[in-house]
Structures are given as C-alpha cells and as structure tokens.
Design a protein around this motif. Sequence first.
Motif, PDB file in Angstrom:
ATOM      1  N   ALA A  16      -6.613  -0.595   3.916  1.00  0.00           N
ATOM      2  CA  ALA A  16      -6.258   0.131   2.692  1.00  0.00           C
ATOM      3  C   ALA A  16      -4.916   0.844   2.848  1.00  0.00           C
ATOM      4  CB  ALA A  16      -7.350   1.141   2.344  1.00  0.00           C
ATOM      5  N   GLU A  17      -4.668   1.408   4.026  1.00  0.00           N
ATOM      6  CA  GLU A  17      -3.413   2.130   4.251  1.00  0.00           C
ATOM      7  C   GLU A  17      -2.231   1.163   4.291  1.00  0.00           C
ATOM      8  OE1 GLU A  17      -1.080   5.577   4.825  1.00  0.00           O
ATOM      9  OE2 GLU A  17      -3.054   5.128   3.957  1.00  0.00           O
ATOM     10  N   LEU A  18      -2.396   0.006   4.893  1.00  0.00           N
ATOM     11  CA  LEU A  18      -1.316  -0.979   4.921  1.00  0.00           C
ATOM     12  C   LEU A  18      -0.990  -1.481   3.521  1.00  0.00           C
ATOM     13  CD1 LEU A  18      -2.310  -3.054   8.090  1.00  0.00           C
ATOM     14  CD2 LEU A  18      -0.385  -1.459   7.861  1.00  0.00           C
ATOM     15  N   ARG A  19      -2.012  -1.654   2.710  1.00  0.00           N
ATOM     16  CA  ARG A  19      -1.781  -2.080   1.328  1.00  0.00           C
ATOM     17  C   ARG A  19      -1.028  -0.997   0.549  1.00  0.00           C
ATOM     18  NH1 ARG A  19      -6.555  -3.229   0.318  1.00  0.00           N
ATOM     19  NH2 ARG A  19      -7.262  -1.345  -0.752  1.00  0.00           N
ATOM     20  N   ARG A  20      -1.442   0.264   0.750  1.00  0.00           N
ATOM     21  CA  ARG A  20      -0.784   1.376   0.055  1.00  0.00           C
ATOM     22  C   ARG A  20       0.681   1.499   0.458  1.00  0.00           C
ATOM     23  NH1 ARG A  20       0.866   6.390   0.723  1.00  0.00           N
ATOM     24  NH2 ARG A  20       0.348   6.404   2.942  1.00  0.00           N
ATOM     25  N   LEU A  21       0.955   1.351   1.741  1.00  0.00           N
ATOM     26  CA  LEU A  21       2.325   1.489   2.229  1.00  0.00           C
ATOM     27  C   LEU A  21       3.209   0.350   1.726  1.00  0.00           C
ATOM     28  CD1 LEU A  21       1.590   2.668   5.867  1.00  0.00           C
ATOM     29  CD2 LEU A  21       2.549   4.041   4.007  1.00  0.00           C
ATOM     30  N   ARG A  22       2.657  -0.849   1.640  1.00  0.00           N
ATOM     31  CA  ARG A  22       3.436  -1.974   1.100  1.00  0.00           C
ATOM     32  C   ARG A  22       3.786  -1.720  -0.357  1.00  0.00           C
ATOM     33  NH1 ARG A  22       2.128  -5.778  -2.143  1.00  0.00           N
ATOM     34  NH2 ARG A  22      -0.135  -5.594  -1.819  1.00  0.00           N
ATOM     35  N   GLU A  23       2.794  -1.260  -1.128  1.00  0.00           N
ATOM     36  CA  GLU A  23       3.044  -1.003  -2.546  1.00  0.00           C
ATOM     37  C   GLU A  23       4.052   0.131  -2.733  1.00  0.00           C
ATOM     38  OE1 GLU A  23      -0.917  -0.288  -3.885  1.00  0.00           O
ATOM     39  OE2 GLU A  23      -1.390  -2.435  -4.120  1.00  0.00           O
ATOM     40  N   THR A  24       3.976   1.150  -1.867  1.00  0.00           N
ATOM     41  CA  THR A  24       4.935   2.252  -1.928  1.00  0.00           C
ATOM     42  C   THR A  24       6.346   1.748  -1.634  1.00  0.00           C
ATOM     43  OG1 THR A  24       3.258   3.847  -1.246  1.00  0.00           O
ATOM     44  CG2 THR A  24       5.555   4.505  -0.949  1.00  0.00           C
ATOM     45  N   ARG A  56       0.567  -5.215  17.412  1.00  0.00           N
ATOM     46  CA  ARG A  56       1.929  -5.746  17.236  1.00  0.00           C
ATOM     47  C   ARG A  56       2.209  -6.076  15.775  1.00  0.00           C
ATOM     48  NH1 ARG A  56       6.002  -8.426  20.107  1.00  0.00           N
ATOM     49  NH2 ARG A  56       7.710  -8.712  18.613  1.00  0.00           N
ATOM     50  N   ASP A  57       1.244  -6.717  15.107  1.00  0.00           N
ATOM     51  CA  ASP A  57       1.422  -7.028  13.685  1.00  0.00           C
ATOM     52  C   ASP A  57       1.578  -5.757  12.857  1.00  0.00           C
ATOM     53  OD1 ASP A  57       1.366  -9.766  13.965  1.00  0.00           O
ATOM     54  OD2 ASP A  57      -0.777  -9.945  13.576  1.00  0.00           O
ATOM     55  N   VAL A  58       0.775  -4.738  13.162  1.00  0.00           N
ATOM     56  CA  VAL A  58       0.867  -3.476  12.424  1.00  0.00           C
ATOM     57  C   VAL A  58       2.236  -2.843  12.622  1.00  0.00           C
ATOM     58  CG1 VAL A  58      -0.019  -1.117  12.284  1.00  0.00           C
ATOM     59  CG2 VAL A  58      -1.607  -3.036  12.463  1.00  0.00           C
ATOM     60  N   ARG A  59       2.712  -2.841  13.863  1.00  0.00           N
ATOM     61  CA  ARG A  59       4.020  -2.248  14.144  1.00  0.00           C
ATOM     62  C   ARG A  59       5.123  -2.978  13.365  1.00  0.00           C
ATOM     63  NH1 ARG A  59       3.540  -2.238  19.166  1.00  0.00           N
ATOM     64  NH2 ARG A  59       3.024  -0.040  19.518  1.00  0.00           N
ATOM     65  N   ASP A  60       5.034  -4.307  13.328  1.00  0.00           N
ATOM     66  CA  ASP A  60       6.045  -5.086  12.607  1.00  0.00           C
ATOM     67  C   ASP A  60       5.984  -4.813  11.104  1.00  0.00           C
ATOM     68  OD1 ASP A  60       6.855  -6.160  14.997  1.00  0.00           O
ATOM     69  OD2 ASP A  60       5.785  -8.070  14.728  1.00  0.00           O
ATOM     70  N   MET A  61       4.768  -4.739  10.563  1.00  0.00           N
ATOM     71  CA  MET A  61       4.630  -4.480   9.128  1.00  0.00           C
ATOM     72  C   MET A  61       5.169  -3.096   8.768  1.00  0.00           C
ATOM     73  SD  MET A  61       0.794  -6.107   8.608  1.00  0.00           S
ATOM     74  CE  MET A  61       0.653  -5.802   6.845  1.00  0.00           C
ATOM     75  N   LEU A  62       4.871  -2.115   9.587  1.00  0.00           N
ATOM     76  CA  LEU A  62       5.305  -0.750   9.297  1.00  0.00           C
ATOM     77  C   LEU A  62       6.816  -0.607   9.419  1.00  0.00           C
ATOM     78  CD1 LEU A  62       2.463   1.257  11.082  1.00  0.00           C
ATOM     79  CD2 LEU A  62       2.711   0.738   8.649  1.00  0.00           C
ATOM     80  N   GLU A  63       7.411  -1.390  10.298  1.00  0.00           N
ATOM     81  CA  GLU A  63       8.874  -1.364  10.401  1.00  0.00           C
ATOM     82  C   GLU A  63       9.509  -1.891   9.116  1.00  0.00           C
ATOM     83  OE1 GLU A  63      12.424  -3.030  13.345  1.00  0.00           O
ATOM     84  OE2 GLU A  63      10.324  -3.094  13.988  1.00  0.00           O
ATOM     85  N   VAL A  64       8.903  -2.936   8.567  1.00  0.00           N
ATOM     86  CA  VAL A  64       9.384  -3.480   7.289  1.00  0.00           C
ATOM     87  C   VAL A  64       9.234  -2.445   6.170  1.00  0.00           C
ATOM     88  CG1 VAL A  64       8.912  -5.204   5.503  1.00  0.00           C
ATOM     89  CG2 VAL A  64       8.967  -5.881   7.917  1.00  0.00           C
TER      90      VAL A  64
END
Length: 282
Positions: A16-24, A56-64
Amino acid sequence: MVRGPSPTVRRRRLAAELRRLRETAELTIDEVGEKLECSASKISRIETGHVGVTPRDVRDMLEVYGIEDDEREALVQLAREARKKGWWHAYSEVFTGSFVGLESDASTLHTHQALLVPGLLQTEGYIRAVIRATRPDAAEAEVERRVTARLTRQKLLTDTHPPEYWAVLDEAVLHRTVGGRDVMRAQLENLVSLAALPHVTLQVVPFEAGAHAGMDSPFLILGFPEQADPDVVYVEYTTTGVYLEQPSDVRRYTLMFDHLRAAALKPDDTVVMVEQAAGRLV
C-alpha cells in the motif's frame, strides 16, 4: 505460538505504501516498469501484495520516487521483515494464500457461519469429520496433516494477547450432527467453554428469526490494530475464498454483521441453547 506483526500484514502494508508513493510521484505503473527495466505487471503484483518484493527492488523503486535515505531505509527494512516466514509456512500445502497470515495479526475477528462451527472453535474430532466429509478422496496422512494444521492455528485464541473473537452462527450449525453423536456433543460442550472466555463472544441466529443477512455465504471481517492496516473481509466459497479490501465492501459486510448480531440471541441465551442441543445428544 508467539504472536507479532506477521510477514503477511507487513507485505500488505508495504504494498500500500509503495502504491501511495508512486501515485504521489505522479508516475504510472508503465513508467515505473520502464525506468526499472522490468514489466509493468511485476510492479502491479508488488503493489497489490500478490508477490513478495526484495529489499533491492524496494530501494530501486523508492529511488525512482525520490524518497530520501531515512524513509527509504525504513521501508527497505519493512521489505526484509515481510520476507520472513510465519509458522503457517510449515503447512503451505494446507494453508494457501494469505488468509492465516492476516488472521494471525488481527486484533478483531468477526465471523458468520451458517453450516459449520468456525475453524477456530472446532474440536479435533469435529475437524477430522469435516475434513473426511469434504475431502472423501484424501489419504489418511493428508487428513491428519490438516487436523494438525488447524489445531495449531487454534492456538491464536489461547495466546497471551488473543484477538477479540465474535462468532454468529445459524441455529442449523447446532443441529447438524457432524461425526456422530459423541463428537457433536463434545463440540457443543466446547462451544460453551469457549464462550466463557472474556475475548470470545458467541451468538446464534434462531430459526424463528427467518431470513437473515448471512444466508448467502460465510464471511470473516478482520480488523487490525494499526491504522496503516485497513480492515479486510474474507468471503468463503466451496473451493476458494476472496478478499475484499475496498472501504465500501468492508462497510457493507460490517453492516451485515451488525444486522446478524441484532437478529441473534443474546450471548447468555445462546449458551443456554447450545447446552440444550448438547443435552439432546446424551
């Protein structure tokens, strides 16, 4: 069983947090997949919690998404914790999906059953009779494995910090003699004992109530202690079950449960009815 935040709930929270951050960040799933050189379907499965995600995937997504170091490391740590295995993984052939993981971390469990005693309240004899009836082709070893798995799952109610458990049953559950008279009497006596626990509430909707809100299918509403983990409804069908997480669906089933509680006998009167049903089997 030692209770604690389950990896299933952590994965759901992370998704849920990854989805929220992408939308933000105002990025589409396709754009994220393109930036990370992976398929959009992988990002979608991660955001819905259908698959695990590596740190690793989370770190890469959050960097984006432009997330700073402190917040990034906190979510990467959540990803590590979400990859741990819960006790139920030892019974992966019995417990499919994320149901038991969610159940193990819930603070409230509100369920309705019209045909059977709920799994958390079943005696060993009743469990074995139900499994043999619903899986007539199962080998004896499989039956025993499933019995052991369910008994292990039941430790949730005797934990030092158990969830608030509220079950509303149709009166038909009391009259269906599962496993023979002795097994059924022991099961009914067990319901009386469990109903005396301070965190367990048992009610029965009597036949005289007529049609009621729970006649369609059994369901369970799981509530969680953290605001970051919204309630979820599990609706059970013959061979599978579905999870409903949309607020409108959760509200609808919560209202249904409220109607069932209102139509049911009071807890004290329920215990009297269960005792009488057990007495008829002596």
